[in-house]
Scaffold this active site. Structure first.
Site, PDB file in Angstrom:
ATOM      1  N   CYS A  85      14.965 -49.298  -4.088  1.00 26.05           N
ATOM      2  CA  CYS A  85      14.344 -47.979  -3.895  1.00 26.05           C
ATOM      3  C   CYS A  85      13.413 -47.645  -5.050  1.00 26.05           C
ATOM      4  CB  CYS A  85      15.441 -46.920  -3.756  1.00 26.05           C
ATOM      5  SG  CYS A  85      14.775 -45.263  -3.556  1.00 26.05           S
TER       6      CYS A  85
ATOM      7  N   CYS B 169      13.399 -44.012  -6.187  1.00 29.74           N
ATOM      8  CA  CYS B 169      14.593 -43.610  -6.946  1.00 29.74           C
ATOM      9  C   CYS B 169      14.529 -44.147  -8.382  1.00 29.74           C
ATOM     10  CB  CYS B 169      15.882 -44.184  -6.341  1.00 29.74           C
ATOM     11  SG  CYS B 169      15.997 -44.105  -4.570  1.00 29.74           S
ATOM     12  N   ASP B 170      14.161 -45.410  -8.523  1.00 31.83           N
ATOM     13  CA  ASP B 170      14.381 -46.086  -9.799  1.00 31.83           C
ATOM     14  C   ASP B 170      13.116 -46.488 -10.553  1.00 31.83           C
ATOM     15  OD1 ASP B 170      17.110 -45.913  -9.306  1.00 31.83           O
ATOM     16  OD2 ASP B 170      17.135 -47.785  -8.182  1.00 31.83           O
TER      17      ASP B 170
END
Ligand code: NAP
Length: 315
Positions: free
Chosen positions: A134, A137-138
């Protein structure tokens, strides 16, 4: 057999737990079946910085724990059980699970979508330690670092471009020489000076397992057989997602990739007619946004529709 429940929620990610909170607060005593990936994709994420209300960010597993706790406070119950098959039709919905049979008047399907992984032991060992599926997200954690993205579709192009905002260099690795991505996305990625593309290239091993952080990749060119190593700090998988919908294949309408086709956000259909009492929310019916907050939003909608359905059909 135990009494018929008012509602059962399949899946304990962000969508399922939000549906649990709302149905629990409505006094419906929801039962949440946690399935094979309890907590969903958030449970394998590190810091979540885009969920409103957490100015310092919150770790995915902690956010899930808090959501579980919050719904439990109002009467939600949890059970580890896998759904083997389901009977929809006249009368209560019958769920055949690994823990036995459950009857319920309504069902909220929040079984999510699972990211595809390569399946290498070294990749699996480093999920959350530099291996991620992701980018939104990261990606932020890789500011000033070098990373690799795997895949040749639109997701991989999108991830590579997004990650180029943070990384000093993004190497995009694709197993063939032809791309599945749309021309416009491919052209944009190719025009990005930070992105280097390597085709006909597969990953044999992710390096860094002993240090518990990604250090590099062992690569192989499938056309020439040539082996090489690539030094990187992060690896992102962009090889697609698979919705967890197999048990519904001949019971509710799915799209050509297996996602549940909802109408009015959360209503399910079979041959285009509404399936009474069966609602879907979260990534299992959303391949466009796939965010924790959008999953939570649709979980709320599904719960409100369950309440309305039970009101209309007599408690
Ligand atoms: P996808 O189109 O199925 O592409 C997956 C890619 O991963 C393919 O290039 C595939 O290689 C590769 N792959 C699959 N398994 C692999 C493995 N085990 N090892 C190495 N490579 C592997 O999936 P997607 O990119 O997630 O896209 C899904 C859908 O969402 C598409 O319809 C796409 O257009 C859409 N989407 C649109 C946007 C946008 O428009 N902004 C963004 C993201 C996604 P092969 O080509 O060799 O099979």
């Amino acid at each position: 057999m135990a009494e018929t429940r008012e509602t059962v929620i399949l899946g304990s990610g962000c969508a399922g737990l939000t549906a649990a909170l709302y149905t629990a607060r409505a006094g419906l005593k929801p039962l949440v079946l946690e399935g094979h990936e309890p907590g969903g994709q958030l449970s394998i994420t590190t810091l979540v910085e885009n969920f409103p209300g957490w100015p310092e960010g919150i770790h995915g597993p902690e956010l899930i724990e808090k959501m579980k706790e919050q719904a439990a406070r109002f009467g939600a119950a949890y059970e580890h059980a896998l759904l083997n098959s389901v009977e929809l039709g006249a009368g209560p919905i019958k769920l055949h699970t690994s823990n036995g049979e459950i009857e319920t008047r309504t069902l909220i399907i929040a079984s999510g979508a699972s990211a595809r992984w390569l399946g290498l032991p070294s990749e699996q060992a480093l999920i959350g330690h530099g291996v991620s599926s992701c980018a939104t997200c990261d990606g932020f954690f890789f500011r000033g670092k070098e990373i690799a993205v795997i895949g040749g579709g639109d997701s991989a192009m999108e991830e590579a471009m997004f990650l180029s905002r943070f990384a000093t260099k993004v190497t995009l690795l694709h197993r063939r020489d032809a791309f599945r991505a749309s021309k416009i996305m491919l052209d944009r990625a190719k025009a990005n000076p930070k992105i280097e593309m390597r085709t006909n290239t597969v990953v044999d091993e992710v390096l860094g397992v002993e240090d518990k952080e990604v250090k590099g990749l062992r690569l192989r060119n499938v056309a020439t057989g040539e082996k090489s190593e690539l030094k990187i700090d992060g690896l992102f998988l962009g090889i697609g997602h698979e919705p967890n919908t197999k048990m519904f294949a001949d019971k509710i309408d799915l799209d050509d990739e297996g996602y549940i086709r909802t109408t009015n956000n959360v209503f399910t259909t079979w041959k285009d007619a509404i399936v009474p009492g069966v609602f879907a929310c979260g990534d299992v019916q959303d391949r466009r946004y796939r965010q924790a907050v959008t999953a939570a939003g649709s979980g709320c909608m599904a719960a409100l529709e369950v309440e309305k359905y039970l009101d209309e059909h007599g408690q």
